[in-house]
Design a protein around this motif. Structure first.
Motif, PDB file in Angstrom:
ATOM      1  N   UNK A  76       0.829  -1.208   0.000  1.00  0.00           N
ATOM      2  CA  UNK A  76       0.000   0.000   0.000  1.00  0.00           C
ATOM      3  C   UNK A  76       0.865   1.260   0.000  1.00  0.00           C
ATOM      4  N   UNK A  77       1.939   1.225   0.774  1.00  0.00           N
ATOM      5  CA  UNK A  77       2.832   2.387   0.839  1.00  0.00           C
ATOM      6  C   UNK A  77       3.497   2.632  -0.511  1.00  0.00           C
ATOM      7  N   UNK A  78       3.889   1.548  -1.181  1.00  0.00           N
ATOM      8  CA  UNK A  78       4.515   1.690  -2.496  1.00  0.00           C
ATOM      9  C   UNK A  78       3.538   2.285  -3.506  1.00  0.00           C
ATOM     10  N   UNK A  79       2.286   1.873  -3.431  1.00  0.00           N
ATOM     11  CA  UNK A  79       1.280   2.431  -4.333  1.00  0.00           C
ATOM     12  C   UNK A  79       1.109   3.930  -4.094  1.00  0.00           C
ATOM     13  N   UNK A  80       1.169   4.332  -2.838  1.00  0.00           N
ATOM     14  CA  UNK A  80       1.066   5.757  -2.535  1.00  0.00           C
ATOM     15  C   UNK A  80       2.276   6.525  -3.076  1.00  0.00           C
ATOM     16  N   UNK A  81       3.453   5.911  -2.996  1.00  0.00           N
ATOM     17  CA  UNK A  81       4.666   6.588  -3.452  1.00  0.00           C
ATOM     18  C   UNK A  81       4.788   6.621  -4.971  1.00  0.00           C
ATOM     19  N   UNK A  82       3.990   5.811  -5.665  1.00  0.00           N
ATOM     20  CA  UNK A  82       4.037   5.823  -7.130  1.00  0.00           C
ATOM     21  C   UNK A  82       3.709   7.202  -7.690  1.00  0.00           C
ATOM     22  N   UNK A  83       2.897   7.960  -6.961  1.00  0.00           N
ATOM     23  CA  UNK A  83       2.529   9.295  -7.443  1.00  0.00           C
ATOM     24  C   UNK A  83       3.706  10.257  -7.416  1.00  0.00           C
ATOM     25  N   UNK A  84       4.761   9.884  -6.691  1.00  0.00           N
ATOM     26  CA  UNK A  84       5.935  10.751  -6.582  1.00  0.00           C
ATOM     27  C   UNK A  84       7.000  10.367  -7.611  1.00  0.00           C
ATOM     28  N   UNK A  85       6.980   9.112  -8.060  1.00  0.00           N
ATOM     29  CA  UNK A  85       8.065   8.622  -8.917  1.00  0.00           C
ATOM     30  C   UNK A  85       8.136   9.349 -10.252  1.00  0.00           C
ATOM     31  N   UNK A  86       7.031   9.892 -10.734  1.00  0.00           N
ATOM     32  CA  UNK A  86       7.075  10.577 -12.031  1.00  0.00           C
ATOM     33  C   UNK A  86       7.889  11.863 -11.974  1.00  0.00           C
ATOM     34  N   UNK A  87       8.166  12.340 -10.759  1.00  0.00           N
ATOM     35  CA  UNK A  87       8.998  13.531 -10.619  1.00  0.00           C
ATOM     36  C   UNK A  87      10.477  13.177 -10.452  1.00  0.00           C
ATOM     37  N   UNK A  88      10.773  11.874 -10.339  1.00  0.00           N
ATOM     38  CA  UNK A  88      12.148  11.423 -10.135  1.00  0.00           C
ATOM     39  C   UNK A  88      12.683  10.888 -11.450  1.00  0.00           C
ATOM     40  N   UNK A  89      13.894  11.274 -11.871  1.00  0.00           N
ATOM     41  CA  UNK A  89      14.455  10.761 -13.130  1.00  0.00           C
ATOM     42  C   UNK A  89      14.514   9.244 -13.116  1.00  0.00           C
ATOM     43  N   UNK A  90      14.076   8.626 -14.209  1.00  0.00           N
ATOM     44  CA  UNK A  90      14.072   7.168 -14.298  1.00  0.00           C
ATOM     45  C   UNK A  90      15.488   6.637 -14.398  1.00  0.00           C
ATOM     46  N   UNK A  91      15.682   5.430 -13.866  1.00  0.00           N
ATOM     47  CA  UNK A  91      16.977   4.769 -13.916  1.00  0.00           C
ATOM     48  C   UNK A  91      16.785   3.406 -14.558  1.00  0.00           C
ATOM     49  N   UNK A  92      17.448   3.176 -15.674  1.00  0.00           N
ATOM     50  CA  UNK A  92      17.270   1.922 -16.401  1.00  0.00           C
ATOM     51  C   UNK A  92      18.330   0.890 -16.068  1.00  0.00           C
ATOM     52  N   UNK A  93      19.106   1.128 -15.034  1.00  0.00           N
ATOM     53  CA  UNK A  93      20.141   0.174 -14.638  1.00  0.00           C
ATOM     54  C   UNK A  93      21.502   0.603 -15.138  1.00  0.00           C
TER      55      UNK A  93
END
Length: 269
Positions: free
Chosen positions: A221-238
């Motif tokens: 549940x906490x991860x689902x809530x934090x998903x709304x923040x991830x779009x503001x963080x630069x993606x990392x493809x490894x």
């Protein structure tokens, strides 16, 4: 039926027969040697120490989760206040603050309700039987002292049996009564302590399963809530993760160098 409700119902069924399986009458007056009781008492003391420690740790874990979500929400609120006049990061500040609030007010509350019902309360109920056993062990010692006292009285009466024959009879009856009471409780403890020890499995197993499931659900549940923040963080493809970290570190170092270059900071160097 939601995950939280189904978990509570499962653990309730598992612990419903605990009282009937442990607590009962003292039974017949079976004689028992002290070494046999001493062995069971030592096992009981080990159980008591570990059970009370486990109960305290379940309480501490509950408090740590609540403290973590409260601290996270406070951090998000103060982060927003700290950067209130900065235009660029306001969107992700608001998203993080909302996510932290939802985790604290919803996810943590749901977790806490299930955790109390399926983990903390069953453990507290199990540990609640321990004082009754402590009272019984203390009473056994008192009955043993009464028996020794009655035997000494009988020996004295036998020494003056010619003067008071009825005194010997009364003393013998007192010894028989004391022996009966002591042996009954002694046998009951030897019989019931192993039942208490064995029953811990039927408490801990469903509690631990519920603990793992509720913990996983809380973090999900906490991860689902934090998903709304991830779009503001630069993606990392490894492959570019190390480069992103390097760039971020360089930006931080650059900003700190600018701060150190301020005139007021040079006064303290």
């Amino acid at each position: 039926m939601s995950f939280w409700n189904s978990t509570k119902k499962t653990v309730s069924k598992a612990g419903s027969g605990l009282r009937g399986g442990i607590v009962g009458g003292s039974g017949g007056a079976l004689a028992s040697s002290d070494p046999e009781f001493n062995e069971q008492e030592q096992r009981y003391r080990n159980l008591e120490r570990r059970a009370m420690r486990l109960l305290q740790e379940t309480k501490d874990y509950r408090g740590s989760i609540a403290g973590m979500t409260t601290a996270q929400r406070a951090l998000a609120t103060n982060l927003t206040a700290f950067l209130l006049d900065v235009q660029r990061p306001q969107d992700y500040q608001a998203a993080y603050r909302q996510a932290a609030t939802n985790i604290d007010q919803t996810s943590q509350v749901q977790f806490d309700e299930v955790y109390v019902h399926t983990v903390l309360e069953p453990m507290a109920q199990y540990c609640g039987y321990l004082p009754e056993f402590n009272k019984a062990i203390k009473k056994r010692k008192a009955l043993h002292d009464d028996l020794e006292k009655a035997r000494k009285t009988l020996a004295k009466e036998q020494g003056k049996a010619a003067e008071d024959p009825m005194g010997v009879e009364r003393a013998e009856q007192d010894v028989q009564y004391a022996e009966s009471a002591y042996n009954a409780l002694n046998a009951a403890l030897i019989r019931e302590i192993p039942k208490l020890i064995n029953s811990r499995v039927y408490v801990v197993d469903p509690c631990f399963e519920a603990f793992v499931k509720s913990q996983l659900q809380f973090f999900k549940d906490s991860l689902q809530q934090m998903d709304s923040v991830t779009r503001f963080v630069p993606s990392q493809d490894g492959s570019g993760a190390s480069d992103d970290d390097r760039i971020l570190n360089e930006r931080v170092v650059g900003v700190m160098n600018q701060v150190r270059g301020l005139r007021i900071c040079s006064f303290n160097m």
